[in-house]
Motif scaffolding. Structure first.
Motif, PDB file in Angstrom:
ATOM      1  N   ALA A   1       2.445  -5.067 -11.935  1.00  0.00           N
ATOM      2  CA  ALA A   1       1.758  -3.879 -11.432  1.00  0.00           C
ATOM      3  C   ALA A   1       1.994  -2.744 -12.415  1.00  0.00           C
ATOM      4  O   ALA A   1       3.127  -2.384 -12.696  1.00  0.00           O
ATOM      5  CB  ALA A   1       2.284  -3.505 -10.053  1.00  0.00           C
ATOM      6  N   VAL A   2       0.910  -2.197 -12.962  1.00  0.00           N
ATOM      7  CA  VAL A   2       1.052  -1.108 -13.919  1.00  0.00           C
ATOM      8  C   VAL A   2       0.916   0.252 -13.252  1.00  0.00           C
ATOM      9  O   VAL A   2       1.237   1.270 -13.840  1.00  0.00           O
ATOM     10  CB  VAL A   2       0.038  -1.218 -15.080  1.00  0.00           C
ATOM     11  N   ALA A   3       0.420   0.269 -12.013  1.00  0.00           N
ATOM     12  CA  ALA A   3       0.337   1.521 -11.259  1.00  0.00           C
ATOM     13  C   ALA A   3       0.295   1.180  -9.786  1.00  0.00           C
ATOM     14  O   ALA A   3      -0.311   0.204  -9.379  1.00  0.00           O
ATOM     15  CB  ALA A   3      -0.903   2.312 -11.649  1.00  0.00           C
ATOM     16  N   SER A   4       0.952   1.966  -9.002  1.00  0.00           N
ATOM     17  CA  SER A   4       0.941   1.816  -7.561  1.00  0.00           C
ATOM     18  C   SER A   4       0.977   3.219  -6.968  1.00  0.00           C
ATOM     19  O   SER A   4       1.926   3.970  -7.201  1.00  0.00           O
ATOM     20  CB  SER A   4       2.146   1.001  -7.098  1.00  0.00           C
ATOM     21  N   LEU A   5      -0.062   3.563  -6.247  1.00  0.00           N
ATOM     22  CA  LEU A   5      -0.178   4.924  -5.716  1.00  0.00           C
ATOM     23  C   LEU A   5      -0.467   4.878  -4.232  1.00  0.00           C
ATOM     24  O   LEU A   5      -1.128   3.977  -3.741  1.00  0.00           O
ATOM     25  CB  LEU A   5      -1.312   5.670  -6.447  1.00  0.00           C
TER      26      LEU A   5
ATOM     27  N   PHE B   1      -7.305   9.531  -3.627  1.00  0.00           N
ATOM     28  CA  PHE B   1      -8.744   9.493  -3.437  1.00  0.00           C
ATOM     29  C   PHE B   1      -9.320   8.473  -4.416  1.00  0.00           C
ATOM     30  O   PHE B   1      -9.149   8.607  -5.626  1.00  0.00           O
ATOM     31  CB  PHE B   1      -9.299  10.900  -3.694  1.00  0.00           C
ATOM     32  N   THR B   2      -9.955   7.417  -3.899  1.00  0.00           N
ATOM     33  CA  THR B   2     -10.495   6.369  -4.765  1.00  0.00           C
ATOM     34  C   THR B   2     -11.965   6.113  -4.457  1.00  0.00           C
ATOM     35  O   THR B   2     -12.443   6.407  -3.358  1.00  0.00           O
ATOM     36  CB  THR B   2      -9.730   5.042  -4.601  1.00  0.00           C
TER      37      THR B   2
ATOM     38  N   SER C   1      -9.345  -3.020 -11.172  1.00  0.00           N
ATOM     39  CA  SER C   1     -10.542  -3.846 -11.207  1.00  0.00           C
ATOM     40  C   SER C   1     -11.456  -3.563 -10.020  1.00  0.00           C
ATOM     41  O   SER C   1     -12.662  -3.765 -10.110  1.00  0.00           O
ATOM     42  CB  SER C   1     -10.173  -5.330 -11.237  1.00  0.00           C
ATOM     43  N   GLU C   2     -10.915  -3.063  -8.913  1.00  0.00           N
ATOM     44  CA  GLU C   2     -11.723  -2.792  -7.733  1.00  0.00           C
ATOM     45  C   GLU C   2     -11.846  -1.308  -7.409  1.00  0.00           C
ATOM     46  O   GLU C   2     -12.895  -0.865  -6.956  1.00  0.00           O
ATOM     47  CB  GLU C   2     -11.159  -3.530  -6.524  1.00  0.00           C
ATOM     48  N   LEU C   3     -10.774  -0.542  -7.596  1.00  0.00           N
ATOM     49  CA  LEU C   3     -10.782   0.872  -7.230  1.00  0.00           C
ATOM     50  C   LEU C   3     -10.334   1.740  -8.393  1.00  0.00           C
ATOM     51  O   LEU C   3      -9.512   1.328  -9.203  1.00  0.00           O
ATOM     52  CB  LEU C   3      -9.859   1.129  -6.034  1.00  0.00           C
ATOM     53  N   THR C   4     -10.888   2.959  -8.445  1.00  0.00           N
ATOM     54  CA  THR C   4     -10.496   3.948  -9.447  1.00  0.00           C
ATOM     55  C   THR C   4     -10.083   5.222  -8.734  1.00  0.00           C
ATOM     56  O   THR C   4     -10.788   5.699  -7.840  1.00  0.00           O
ATOM     57  CB  THR C   4     -11.659   4.246 -10.410  1.00  0.00           C
ATOM     58  N   GLU C   5      -8.932   5.767  -9.128  1.00  0.00           N
ATOM     59  CA  GLU C   5      -8.460   7.020  -8.567  1.00  0.00           C
ATOM     60  C   GLU C   5      -9.285   8.174  -9.148  1.00  0.00           C
ATOM     61  O   GLU C   5      -9.479   8.262 -10.352  1.00  0.00           O
ATOM     62  CB  GLU C   5      -6.986   7.232  -8.918  1.00  0.00           C
TER      63      GLU C   5
END
Length: 147
Positions: A44-48, A52-53, A88-92
């Protein structure tokens, strides 16, 4: 299980980053662990939390500027946004649009628009040639293979 993981090399090919790592401090007596064995892992390179995505497919990038299309008063408006973590599915989305804005998404079931103009790609006879003239097979070829 592992007490330490250290990067020993990194390479990047196209869009896939590859890292060689050394894992230390595993139980050396575990018969399932073989010296020099390969393993597949997910990192995991990011976990938030509570961000807002929007779907990543709704985010466009051109000339280093990110945009999303919003529906405003029945009209599509391209709106510049600042992005954070991209998956791959969501962008912040950090700024540019607000919760409640209507983001336009692709209709994956819709037919792709086409034009009346025919295009040709590739060498003739390999799928791009639209000629209707009869052709003679090369010498020695008399038809499809038997069977």
């Amino acid at each position: 299980m592992a007490e330490a993981v250290r990067a020993v090399g990194a390479a990047q090919a196209a869009l896939l980053a590859q890292y060689d790592v050394a894992v230390t401090a595993l139980a050396a007596t575990d018969p399932a662990l073989l010296n020099g064995g390969s393993v597949a892992v997910a990192v995991a390179v990011a976990s938030l939390d509570e961000v807002f995505t929007v779907p990543t497919s709704a985010v466009h990038l051109a000339d280093a500027i990110y945009t999303v299309d919003l529906l405003e008063n029945g009209v599509s408006m391209s709106t510049e946004v600042t992005v954070g973590a991209v998956g791959s599915e969501l962008t912040e989305i950090r700024s540019g649009i607000d919760i409640g804005d209507t983001v336009i998404l692709a209709d994956l079931n819709a037919a792709i628009a086409s034009s009346e103009t025919e295009t040709e790609s590739g060498p003739p006879g390999l799928g791009g040639d639209t000629s209707t003239e009869p052709r003679t097979p090369p010498a020695g070829m008399v038809g499809p293979p038997a069977g």
